[in-house]
Design a protein around this motif. Structure first.
Motif, PDB file in Angstrom:
ATOM      1  N   GLY A   1      14.074   8.973  -0.877  1.00  0.00           N
ATOM      2  CA  GLY A   1      13.442   9.505  -2.090  1.00  0.00           C
ATOM      3  C   GLY A   1      12.007   9.044  -2.301  1.00  0.00           C
ATOM      4  N   ILE A   2      11.442   8.403  -1.264  1.00  0.00           N
ATOM      5  CA  ILE A   2      10.069   7.872  -1.388  1.00  0.00           C
ATOM      6  C   ILE A   2       9.188   8.478  -0.296  1.00  0.00           C
ATOM      7  CG2 ILE A   2       8.642   5.784  -1.251  1.00  0.00           C
ATOM      8  CD1 ILE A   2      11.165   4.182  -2.040  1.00  0.00           C
ATOM      9  N   THR A   3       8.084   9.073  -0.703  1.00  0.00           N
ATOM     10  CA  THR A   3       7.082   9.467   0.299  1.00  0.00           C
ATOM     11  C   THR A   3       6.070   8.338   0.388  1.00  0.00           C
ATOM     12  OG1 THR A   3       7.372  11.834   0.066  1.00  0.00           O
ATOM     13  CG2 THR A   3       5.231  11.109   0.842  1.00  0.00           C
ATOM     14  N   LYS A   4       5.908   7.855   1.613  1.00  0.00           N
ATOM     15  CA  LYS A   4       5.027   6.701   1.820  1.00  0.00           C
ATOM     16  C   LYS A   4       3.759   7.179   2.525  1.00  0.00           C
ATOM     17  CE  LYS A   4       6.220   2.934   4.544  1.00  0.00           C
ATOM     18  NZ  LYS A   4       7.017   1.782   4.897  1.00  0.00           N
ATOM     19  N   ILE A   5       2.603   6.876   1.947  1.00  0.00           N
ATOM     20  CA  ILE A   5       1.315   7.238   2.569  1.00  0.00           C
ATOM     21  C   ILE A   5       0.637   5.917   2.949  1.00  0.00           C
ATOM     22  CG2 ILE A   5      -0.910   8.398   2.231  1.00  0.00           C
ATOM     23  CD1 ILE A   5       0.461  10.175   0.121  1.00  0.00           C
ATOM     24  N   VAL A   6       0.420   5.745   4.244  1.00  0.00           N
ATOM     25  CA  VAL A   6      -0.030   4.430   4.723  1.00  0.00           C
ATOM     26  C   VAL A   6      -1.449   4.505   5.300  1.00  0.00           C
ATOM     27  CG1 VAL A   6       0.512   2.513   6.283  1.00  0.00           C
ATOM     28  CG2 VAL A   6       2.357   3.866   5.306  1.00  0.00           C
ATOM     29  N   PHE A   7      -2.330   3.610   4.793  1.00  0.00           N
ATOM     30  CA  PHE A   7      -3.635   3.422   5.438  1.00  0.00           C
ATOM     31  C   PHE A   7      -3.339   2.694   6.754  1.00  0.00           C
ATOM     32  CE2 PHE A   7      -4.708   2.943   0.811  1.00  0.00           C
ATOM     33  CZ  PHE A   7      -5.529   4.057   0.688  1.00  0.00           C
ATOM     34  N   ASN A   8      -3.592   3.340   7.855  1.00  0.00           N
ATOM     35  CA  ASN A   8      -3.137   2.783   9.126  1.00  0.00           C
ATOM     36  C   ASN A   8      -4.304   2.668  10.122  1.00  0.00           C
ATOM     37  OD1 ASN A   8      -1.155   1.921  11.012  1.00  0.00           O
ATOM     38  ND2 ASN A   8      -1.253   3.945  11.967  1.00  0.00           N
ATOM     39  N   ARG A   9      -5.272   1.855   9.756  1.00  0.00           N
ATOM     40  CA  ARG A   9      -6.419   1.649  10.635  1.00  0.00           C
ATOM     41  C   ARG A   9      -6.740   0.149  10.613  1.00  0.00           C
ATOM     42  NH1 ARG A   9     -12.428   3.472   9.570  1.00  0.00           N
ATOM     43  NH2 ARG A   9     -13.149   3.779  11.694  1.00  0.00           N
TER      44      ARG A   9
ATOM     45  N   LEU B   1      -4.390  16.232   1.630  1.00  0.00           N
ATOM     46  CA  LEU B   1      -3.285  17.077   2.111  1.00  0.00           C
ATOM     47  C   LEU B   1      -1.932  16.387   1.904  1.00  0.00           C
ATOM     48  CD1 LEU B   1      -4.727  18.541   5.431  1.00  0.00           C
ATOM     49  CD2 LEU B   1      -4.478  19.670   3.208  1.00  0.00           C
ATOM     50  N   ALA B   2      -1.905  15.081   2.156  1.00  0.00           N
ATOM     51  CA  ALA B   2      -0.639  14.343   1.999  1.00  0.00           C
ATOM     52  C   ALA B   2      -0.179  14.387   0.538  1.00  0.00           C
ATOM     53  CB  ALA B   2      -0.819  12.903   2.463  1.00  0.00           C
ATOM     54  N   LEU B   3      -1.124  14.257  -0.383  1.00  0.00           N
ATOM     55  CA  LEU B   3      -0.745  14.292  -1.807  1.00  0.00           C
ATOM     56  C   LEU B   3      -0.266  15.686  -2.214  1.00  0.00           C
ATOM     57  CD1 LEU B   3      -3.480  12.053  -3.503  1.00  0.00           C
ATOM     58  CD2 LEU B   3      -1.038  11.564  -3.285  1.00  0.00           C
ATOM     59  N   LYS B   4      -0.951  16.680  -1.661  1.00  0.00           N
ATOM     60  CA  LYS B   4      -0.534  18.062  -1.967  1.00  0.00           C
ATOM     61  C   LYS B   4       0.914  18.267  -1.526  1.00  0.00           C
ATOM     62  CE  LYS B   4      -4.203  21.103  -2.332  1.00  0.00           C
ATOM     63  NZ  LYS B   4      -5.452  21.190  -1.685  1.00  0.00           N
ATOM     64  N   SER B   5       1.193  17.811  -0.316  1.00  0.00           N
ATOM     65  CA  SER B   5       2.527  18.004   0.218  1.00  0.00           C
ATOM     66  C   SER B   5       3.556  17.157  -0.545  1.00  0.00           C
ATOM     67  CB  SER B   5       2.461  17.671   1.717  1.00  0.00           C
ATOM     68  OG  SER B   5       3.690  17.401   2.205  1.00  0.00           O
ATOM     69  N   ALA B   6       3.189  15.921  -0.856  1.00  0.00           N
ATOM     70  CA  ALA B   6       4.126  15.041  -1.572  1.00  0.00           C
ATOM     71  C   ALA B   6       4.433  15.562  -2.975  1.00  0.00           C
ATOM     72  CB  ALA B   6       3.553  13.632  -1.664  1.00  0.00           C
ATOM     73  N   SER B   7       3.491  16.311  -3.561  1.00  0.00           N
ATOM     74  CA  SER B   7       3.721  16.762  -4.941  1.00  0.00           C
ATOM     75  C   SER B   7       4.856  17.783  -5.005  1.00  0.00           C
ATOM     76  CB  SER B   7       2.437  17.320  -5.562  1.00  0.00           C
ATOM     77  OG  SER B   7       2.072  18.487  -4.892  1.00  0.00           O
ATOM     78  N   THR B   8       5.165  18.416  -3.867  1.00  0.00           N
ATOM     79  CA  THR B   8       6.245  19.426  -3.908  1.00  0.00           C
ATOM     80  C   THR B   8       7.403  19.089  -2.967  1.00  0.00           C
ATOM     81  OG1 THR B   8       5.056  20.689  -2.226  1.00  0.00           O
ATOM     82  CG2 THR B   8       4.710  21.347  -4.527  1.00  0.00           C
ATOM     83  N   ASP B   9       7.355  17.927  -2.302  1.00  0.00           N
ATOM     84  CA  ASP B   9       8.474  17.615  -1.394  1.00  0.00           C
ATOM     85  C   ASP B   9       9.686  17.106  -2.184  1.00  0.00           C
ATOM     86  OD1 ASP B   9       8.085  14.936  -1.950  1.00  0.00           O
ATOM     87  OD2 ASP B   9       7.185  14.422  -0.035  1.00  0.00           O
ATOM     88  N   ASN B  10      10.706  16.657  -1.458  1.00  0.00           N
ATOM     89  CA  ASN B  10      11.947  16.254  -2.148  1.00  0.00           C
ATOM     90  C   ASN B  10      11.909  14.844  -2.720  1.00  0.00           C
ATOM     91  OD1 ASN B  10      13.186  18.644  -1.625  1.00  0.00           O
ATOM     92  ND2 ASN B  10      13.910  17.991   0.402  1.00  0.00           N
ATOM     93  N   SER B  11      10.866  14.128  -2.484  1.00  0.00           N
ATOM     94  CA  SER B  11      10.857  12.727  -2.905  1.00  0.00           C
ATOM     95  C   SER B  11      10.659  12.623  -4.425  1.00  0.00           C
ATOM     96  CB  SER B  11       9.726  11.985  -2.195  1.00  0.00           C
ATOM     97  OG  SER B  11       8.496  12.525  -2.594  1.00  0.00           O
ATOM     98  N   ALA B  12      11.096  11.476  -4.970  1.00  0.00           N
ATOM     99  CA  ALA B  12      10.952  11.253  -6.414  1.00  0.00           C
ATOM    100  C   ALA B  12       9.651  10.524  -6.718  1.00  0.00           C
ATOM    101  CB  ALA B  12      12.134  10.443  -6.926  1.00  0.00           C
ATOM    102  N   ILE B  13       9.263   9.598  -5.838  1.00  0.00           N
ATOM    103  CA  ILE B  13       8.024   8.856  -6.080  1.00  0.00           C
ATOM    104  C   ILE B  13       7.194   8.788  -4.790  1.00  0.00           C
ATOM    105  CG2 ILE B  13       9.028   7.437  -7.916  1.00  0.00           C
ATOM    106  CD1 ILE B  13       9.352   5.179  -6.117  1.00  0.00           C
ATOM    107  N   THR B  14       5.917   8.516  -4.960  1.00  0.00           N
ATOM    108  CA  THR B  14       5.008   8.421  -3.812  1.00  0.00           C
ATOM    109  C   THR B  14       4.334   7.064  -3.844  1.00  0.00           C
ATOM    110  OG1 THR B  14       4.688  10.792  -3.729  1.00  0.00           O
ATOM    111  CG2 THR B  14       2.958   9.470  -2.747  1.00  0.00           C
TER     112      THR B  14
END
Ligand SMILES: CCCCC/C=C/C(=O)SCCNC(=O)CCNC(=O)[C@H](O)C(C)(C)COP(=O)(O)OP(=O)(O)OC[C@H]1O[C@@H](n2cnc3c(N)ncnc32)[C@H](O)[C@@H]1OP(=O)(O)O
Length: 391
Positions: free
Chosen positions: A147-155, A172-185
């Motif tokens: 239920g969590i979309t994780k966006i990681v700074f990976n550099r 783009l990641a936020l756009k996608s997370a706003s409509t995916d199945n997860s509850a929190i980001t």
């Protein structure tokens, strides 16, 4: 960051990003040989044209300087202007050779070219080449689980500094997370840093000049920040280590901020000849009061995690040893809460602020666009990329 095209010594045009990564003084000039003849010199120039791999800006800069010294003698042309970053770097490399005799420069040029054997090229380029590839594909990693979309700074090799491409990937990641199945980001970082803020070389390799880059940067920044203002679900920062610049100011638009006790919060905008962004000129005084916001945003005072908690910027601080376990256990539990209730409660909290936030964001971007072209800012960035100063 766009990869550089390798061109032979006389016509290369490297980006400042890479020129300044490698101080000229570190150039490997190879084993001295007998005095090089004009023929040796010309052979070496031809050899440079045949090099299959880009030897890196450090070497190209040195090659350029030696070539100019060997053919024109000591540098006696005017220093390019402060905004002409690439030609200024080339001029400085040439000028650094002082009164080195033409013959010695010719000899050094030949020695340097002969040191660029295919094997040494492969080893000096391999690491960088791999890094560039990683940057293009995986500097922002997005996963979704429990239920969590994780966006990681990976550099991590660059302390998770944000390139132009990463800003776009996050939008783009936020756009996608706003409509995916997860509850929190959730945002977090790989390695010892959460994020070191804007990649300071974003503006030093502008192919169409600084004005164009500043204009595009302002448009990108505005869209980027708007995507945080508009994000509909609970947005949480898991601040695993030091945070700098925009990665700190954005926290004012998050719904919860959990920090390791190794985290610090630093917004050195004045030191960089810049001004605040991500609506922090509005959110920070609101969160911590104007006096404390001034210390951070104007004077660049760095806060510890506990100080940031005391000012209301951080929700809770955890000991480093248990940070990951405690935070993720808690977030997994939160992610099981009814998502629509969380979404509607967030909307209630944010909706009266939205117009104000859009307006503040727009104004901050307009001001920054001008600041990026200021001498104060250009000098600060040049100091960083040439490694004279660190925050
Ligand atoms: C278009 C939108 C713009 C939005 C406006 C945003 C503004 C900001 O975010 S302002 C803040 C910008 N950030 C900084 O000023 C931080 C600059 N970095 C540092 O001062 C230091 O690197 C450090 C304190 C973050 C870490 O120091 P240290 O532990 O000594 O590590 P290194 O300096 O050796 O860093 C390792 C490696 O990473 C590169 N790097 C780190 N931060 C950045 C950065 N912000 N931009 C570009 N590169 C960065 C650093 O150059 C090193 O690279 P190599 O030399 O190639 O190993």
């Amino acid at each position: 960051m766009t990869a550089l095209t390798w061109r032979p010594a006389r016509c290369w045009c490297p980006s400042l990003l890479q020129i300044f990564r490698f101080p000229v003084a570190q150039v490997h000039v190879g084993r001295p040989t007998m005095r090089a003849s004009q023929q040796d010199f010309e052979n070496a120039m031809n050899q440079v044209k045949l090099l299959k791999e880009d030897p890196g800006n450090q070497v190209k800069l040195k090659l350029y300087a030696l070539y100019k010294q060997a053919t024109d003698g000591p540098c006696n042309v005017p220093k390019p202007g402060v905004f002409d970053l690439v030609n200024k770097a080339k001029w400085e490399a040439w000028n650094a050779l002082g009164s080195l005799p033409k013959e010695t420069a010719r000899q050094n040029y030949v020695d340097l070219v002969s040191s660029l054997s295919p094997s040494s090229q492969a080893s000096s380029q391999g690491k960088h080449g791999a890094d560039e590839k990683t940057q293009e594909s995986k500097n922002i990693v997005v996963t979704s689980e429990d239920g969590i979309t994780k966006i990681v700074f990976n550099r991590p090799a660059k302390k998770n500094a944000i390139t132009f491409q990463m800003y776009q990937d996050i939008i783009l990641a936020l756009k996608s997370a706003s409509t995916d199945n997860s509850a929190i980001t959730v945002f977090t970082g790989t390695g010892d840093y959460y994020c070191s803020g804007n990649d300071l070389t974003n503006f030093t390799s502008a192919p169409n000049g600084m004005e164009e880059a500043a204009r595009k940067g302002a448009v990108l920044l505005r869209e980027f920040v708007n995507s945080f203002i508009d994000f509909p679900k609970p947005l949480v920062a898991v601040v695993n280590g030091p945070a700098v610049g925009i990665s700190v100011t954005l926290l004012g638009l998050f719904d919860a901020v959990y920090a390791s006790d190794t985290a610090t919060f630093h917004t050195p905008f004045s030191q960089l000849g810049q001004t605040s962004e991500a609506c922090s000129s509005y959110t920070f005084p609101k969160i911590m009061g104007p006096a404390k916001a001034t210390e951070m945003l104007l004077f660049g005072k760095k806060l510890t995690a506990r100080e940031a908690w005391a000012q209301g910027l951080v929700s809770e601080v955890f000991p480093e040893s248990t940070f990951e376990k405690e935070v993720w256990t808690r977030l997994k539990a939160y992610a099981k809460l009814p998502p629509n209730s969380m979404r509607i409660s967030k909307e209630l909290i944010r909706k009266n602020e939205k117009e104000k936030l859009y307006a503040v964001n727009a104004e901050e971007c307009t001001i920054l666009q001008a600041k990026w072209l200021s001498e104060e800012c250009v000098n600060a960035i040049m100091n960083f990329v040439s490694r004279k100063s660190k925050l």
